[in-house]
Design a protein around this motif. Structure first.
Motif, PDB file in Angstrom:
ATOM      1  N   ASP A  98       0.823  -1.211   0.000  1.00 35.69           N
ATOM      2  CA  ASP A  98       0.000   0.000   0.000  1.00 35.69           C
ATOM      3  C   ASP A  98       0.858   1.261   0.000  1.00 35.69           C
ATOM      4  OD1 ASP A  98      -2.247  -1.625   0.033  1.00 35.69           O
ATOM      5  OD2 ASP A  98      -2.646  -1.328   2.181  1.00 35.69           O
ATOM      6  N   ALA A  99       1.926   1.274   0.791  1.00 37.77           N
ATOM      7  CA  ALA A  99       2.781   2.457   0.886  1.00 37.77           C
ATOM      8  C   ALA A  99       3.450   2.779  -0.443  1.00 37.77           C
ATOM      9  CB  ALA A  99       3.838   2.261   1.971  1.00 37.77           C
ATOM     10  N   THR A 100       3.793   1.744  -1.198  1.00 39.29           N
ATOM     11  CA  THR A 100       4.481   1.955  -2.476  1.00 39.29           C
ATOM     12  C   THR A 100       3.522   2.111  -3.650  1.00 39.29           C
ATOM     13  OG1 THR A 100       4.666  -0.433  -2.835  1.00 39.29           O
ATOM     14  CG2 THR A 100       6.537   0.663  -1.750  1.00 39.29           C
ATOM     15  N   ALA A 110       5.585 -10.703  -4.308  1.00 41.82           N
ATOM     16  CA  ALA A 110       4.930  -9.445  -4.673  1.00 41.82           C
ATOM     17  C   ALA A 110       5.854  -8.494  -5.430  1.00 41.82           C
ATOM     18  CB  ALA A 110       4.389  -8.744  -3.425  1.00 41.82           C
ATOM     19  N   PHE A 111       7.122  -8.416  -5.014  1.00 40.88           N
ATOM     20  CA  PHE A 111       8.031  -7.410  -5.557  1.00 40.88           C
ATOM     21  C   PHE A 111       9.158  -7.957  -6.423  1.00 40.88           C
ATOM     22  CE2 PHE A 111       6.229  -5.299  -1.825  1.00 40.88           C
ATOM     23  CZ  PHE A 111       5.935  -4.043  -2.332  1.00 40.88           C
ATOM     24  N   GLY A 112       9.520  -9.223  -6.252  1.00 41.05           N
ATOM     25  CA  GLY A 112      10.740  -9.706  -6.897  1.00 41.05           C
ATOM     26  C   GLY A 112      11.912  -9.149  -6.114  1.00 41.05           C
ATOM     27  N   GLY A 113      12.849  -8.563  -6.776  1.00 42.71           N
ATOM     28  CA  GLY A 113      13.968  -7.877  -6.132  1.00 42.71           C
ATOM     29  C   GLY A 113      14.107  -6.514  -6.768  1.00 42.71           C
ATOM     30  N   GLY A 114      14.642  -5.557  -6.034  1.00 41.58           N
ATOM     31  CA  GLY A 114      14.794  -4.218  -6.591  1.00 41.58           C
ATOM     32  C   GLY A 114      15.097  -3.195  -5.525  1.00 41.58           C
ATOM     33  N   VAL A 115      14.690  -1.949  -5.786  1.00 40.24           N
ATOM     34  CA  VAL A 115      15.062  -0.832  -4.915  1.00 40.24           C
ATOM     35  C   VAL A 115      13.823  -0.056  -4.480  1.00 40.24           C
ATOM     36  CG1 VAL A 115      16.430   1.279  -4.727  1.00 40.24           C
ATOM     37  CG2 VAL A 115      17.281  -0.627  -6.093  1.00 40.24           C
ATOM     38  N   PHE A 116      13.708   0.123  -3.181  1.00 42.25           N
ATOM     39  CA  PHE A 116      12.655   0.937  -2.596  1.00 42.25           C
ATOM     40  C   PHE A 116      13.180   2.355  -2.400  1.00 42.25           C
ATOM     41  CE2 PHE A 116      11.363  -3.311  -1.274  1.00 42.25           C
ATOM     42  CZ  PHE A 116       9.986  -3.272  -1.462  1.00 42.25           C
ATOM     43  N   SER A 117      12.365   3.317  -2.763  1.00 36.75           N
ATOM     44  CA  SER A 117      12.651   4.738  -2.529  1.00 36.75           C
ATOM     45  C   SER A 117      14.024   5.159  -3.029  1.00 36.75           C
ATOM     46  CB  SER A 117      12.502   5.061  -1.039  1.00 36.75           C
ATOM     47  OG  SER A 117      11.206   4.732  -0.593  1.00 36.75           O
ATOM     48  N   ASP A 118      14.468   4.581  -4.121  1.00 40.81           N
ATOM     49  CA  ASP A 118      15.763   4.893  -4.742  1.00 40.81           C
ATOM     50  C   ASP A 118      16.939   4.709  -3.789  1.00 40.81           C
ATOM     51  OD1 ASP A 118      14.622   5.603  -7.216  1.00 40.81           O
ATOM     52  OD2 ASP A 118      14.217   7.635  -6.489  1.00 40.81           O
ATOM     53  N   LEU A 141      11.952  10.924   0.829  1.00 36.34           N
ATOM     54  CA  LEU A 141      12.310  10.426  -0.498  1.00 36.34           C
ATOM     55  C   LEU A 141      11.126   9.853  -1.259  1.00 36.34           C
ATOM     56  CD1 LEU A 141      15.569   8.542   0.570  1.00 36.34           C
ATOM     57  CD2 LEU A 141      15.408  10.795  -0.511  1.00 36.34           C
ATOM     58  N   GLY A 142       9.991   9.748  -0.583  1.00 33.86           N
ATOM     59  CA  GLY A 142       8.847   9.074  -1.178  1.00 33.86           C
ATOM     60  C   GLY A 142       8.976   7.582  -0.951  1.00 33.86           C
ATOM     61  N   THR A 143       7.872   6.878  -1.095  1.00 34.27           N
ATOM     62  CA  THR A 143       7.879   5.433  -0.898  1.00 34.27           C
ATOM     63  C   THR A 143       7.528   4.798  -2.235  1.00 34.27           C
ATOM     64  OG1 THR A 143       7.125   5.827   1.355  1.00 34.27           O
ATOM     65  CG2 THR A 143       7.065   3.572   0.582  1.00 34.27           C
ATOM     66  N   THR A 144       8.563   4.386  -2.942  1.00 32.41           N
ATOM     67  CA  THR A 144       8.406   3.831  -4.276  1.00 32.41           C
ATOM     68  C   THR A 144       9.120   2.488  -4.363  1.00 32.41           C
ATOM     69  OG1 THR A 144      10.408   4.935  -5.055  1.00 32.41           O
ATOM     70  CG2 THR A 144       8.320   6.134  -5.311  1.00 32.41           C
ATOM     71  N   PHE A 145       8.926   1.806  -5.470  1.00 35.85           N
ATOM     72  CA  PHE A 145       9.667   0.577  -5.726  1.00 35.85           C
ATOM     73  C   PHE A 145      10.032   0.517  -7.199  1.00 35.85           C
ATOM     74  CE2 PHE A 145      10.060  -3.910  -6.946  1.00 35.85           C
ATOM     75  CZ  PHE A 145      11.099  -4.274  -6.093  1.00 35.85           C
ATOM     76  N   GLN A 146      11.275   0.172  -7.473  1.00 31.57           N
ATOM     77  CA  GLN A 146      11.757  -0.015  -8.837  1.00 31.57           C
ATOM     78  C   GLN A 146      12.322  -1.426  -8.943  1.00 31.57           C
ATOM     79  OE1 GLN A 146      11.576   2.106 -11.514  1.00 31.57           O
ATOM     80  NE2 GLN A 146      12.343   0.375 -12.673  1.00 31.57           N
ATOM     81  N   TYR A 164       8.891  -1.954   6.302  1.00 31.43           N
ATOM     82  CA  TYR A 164       7.895  -0.888   6.354  1.00 31.43           C
ATOM     83  C   TYR A 164       8.381   0.269   7.231  1.00 31.43           C
ATOM     84  CZ  TYR A 164       3.685   1.764   7.209  1.00 31.43           C
ATOM     85  OH  TYR A 164       2.792   2.792   7.314  1.00 31.43           O
ATOM     86  N   ARG A 165       8.918  -0.065   8.398  1.00 34.04           N
ATOM     87  CA  ARG A 165       9.395   0.987   9.305  1.00 34.04           C
ATOM     88  C   ARG A 165      10.564   1.756   8.697  1.00 34.04           C
ATOM     89  NH1 ARG A 165       6.538   0.942  13.768  1.00 34.04           N
ATOM     90  NH2 ARG A 165       5.560  -0.984  14.473  1.00 34.04           N
ATOM     91  N   VAL A 166      11.465   1.064   8.010  1.00 38.52           N
ATOM     92  CA  VAL A 166      12.560   1.745   7.324  1.00 38.52           C
ATOM     93  C   VAL A 166      12.006   2.744   6.315  1.00 38.52           C
ATOM     94  CG1 VAL A 166      14.402   1.410   5.599  1.00 38.52           C
ATOM     95  CG2 VAL A 166      14.317  -0.048   7.629  1.00 38.52           C
ATOM     96  N   LEU A 167      11.005   2.331   5.566  1.00 37.44           N
ATOM     97  CA  LEU A 167      10.468   3.163   4.484  1.00 37.44           C
ATOM     98  C   LEU A 167       9.511   4.256   4.945  1.00 37.44           C
ATOM     99  CD1 LEU A 167       9.675   0.317   1.925  1.00 37.44           C
ATOM    100  CD2 LEU A 167      11.631   1.899   1.888  1.00 37.44           C
ATOM    101  N   ALA A 168       8.714   3.982   5.979  1.00 38.54           N
ATOM    102  CA  ALA A 168       7.589   4.875   6.281  1.00 38.54           C
ATOM    103  C   ALA A 168       7.577   5.494   7.674  1.00 38.54           C
ATOM    104  CB  ALA A 168       6.282   4.111   6.065  1.00 38.54           C
ATOM    105  N   ASP A 169       8.426   5.041   8.571  1.00 41.48           N
ATOM    106  CA  ASP A 169       8.413   5.541   9.953  1.00 41.48           C
ATOM    107  C   ASP A 169       9.575   6.510  10.163  1.00 41.48           C
ATOM    108  OD1 ASP A 169       8.505   5.971  12.697  1.00 41.48           O
ATOM    109  OD2 ASP A 169       8.262   3.862  13.225  1.00 41.48           O
ATOM    110  N   ALA A 170       9.276   7.804  10.185  1.00 39.79           N
ATOM    111  CA  ALA A 170      10.317   8.832  10.320  1.00 39.79           C
ATOM    112  C   ALA A 170      11.067   8.738  11.647  1.00 39.79           C
ATOM    113  CB  ALA A 170       9.702  10.223  10.168  1.00 39.79           C
ATOM    114  N   ASP A 171      10.481   8.066  12.632  1.00 39.80           N
ATOM    115  CA  ASP A 171      11.126   7.938  13.932  1.00 39.80           C
ATOM    116  C   ASP A 171      11.910   6.636  14.094  1.00 39.80           C
ATOM    117  OD1 ASP A 171      10.137  10.409  14.835  1.00 39.80           O
ATOM    118  OD2 ASP A 171       8.209   9.469  15.335  1.00 39.80           O
ATOM    119  N   PHE A 172      11.985   5.825  13.043  1.00 40.94           N
ATOM    120  CA  PHE A 172      12.694   4.544  13.108  1.00 40.94           C
ATOM    121  C   PHE A 172      14.177   4.797  12.841  1.00 40.94           C
ATOM    122  CE2 PHE A 172      13.746   0.213  11.425  1.00 40.94           C
ATOM    123  CZ  PHE A 172      13.420  -0.489  12.569  1.00 40.94           C
TER     124      PHE A 172
END
Length: 182
Positions: A8-10, A42-50, A165-170, A147-155
């Protein structure tokens, strides 16, 4: 629940990859976390949020979990002898105890499970920042940690949300594997 939060975040449309987990886990000698397998499908392998590299199932060696594990294991055993690049831990070898890396950042942060073949099913996450600091242990699922790495500013110190950086996946090299599953 946490896998869905990452999806959902991505805003990612799950790939629904078919992976022969019995073969993967047979080579490793241990089962992998169920939520990690869901993330891979769901994702395979790749890069989240660049920034955050995720090792899953990818046609390119850069993001393929087993390819990277084999290379790390070979390097750790062949070149370093009794000393490990991941001191005080070694790279996991079948039947033993050690680290299985599943992610990193462009800043050289590392994410791994501490795996013990005698305790299958226990997957504490160890993370280490780019400076040569100690490994930090997290007793949470792979998908919750991600999820916490990508979306939790206090983590902190591993969260990247604070940098907005946004929450994306490439996906890595083509996004998915065409052909026979692992």
């Amino acid at each position: 629940m946490w896998v869905q939060r990452v999806i959902d975040a991505t805003g990612w449309e799950p790939l629904g990859l078919s992976v022969d987990w019995a073969t993967v886990e047979g080579e490793l000698g241990v089962p992998l976390p169920a939520d990690y397998k869901e993330l891979c499908e769901a994702f395979g392998g790749g890069v989240f949020s660049d920034t955050v590299s995720f090792l899953g199932r990818s046609e390119g060696a850069s993001f393929d979990f087993l390819t990277q594990w084999r290379a790390s294991l070979s390097f750790d055993q062949s070149w370093l002898g009794d000393v490990s690049a991941f001191d005080p831990h070694a790279v996991y070898a079948p039947g033993g105890k050690g680290l299985l890396h599943w992610g990193s950042t462009e800043w050289a942060d590392e994410y791994a499970w501490l795996v013990d073949a005698e305790r299958p099913g226990a997957y504490p996450i160890l993370a280490r920042s780019h400076d040569p600091g100690p490994w930090v242990r997290y007793d949470m699922s792979t998908s919750e940690f991600l999820y916490r790495v990508l979306a939790d500013a206090d983590f902190r110190p591993f969260g990247i949300a604070q940098y907005e950086l946004g929450t994306t996946f490439q996906p890595g090299l083509g996004g998915h594997v065409d052909g026979p599953p692992l």
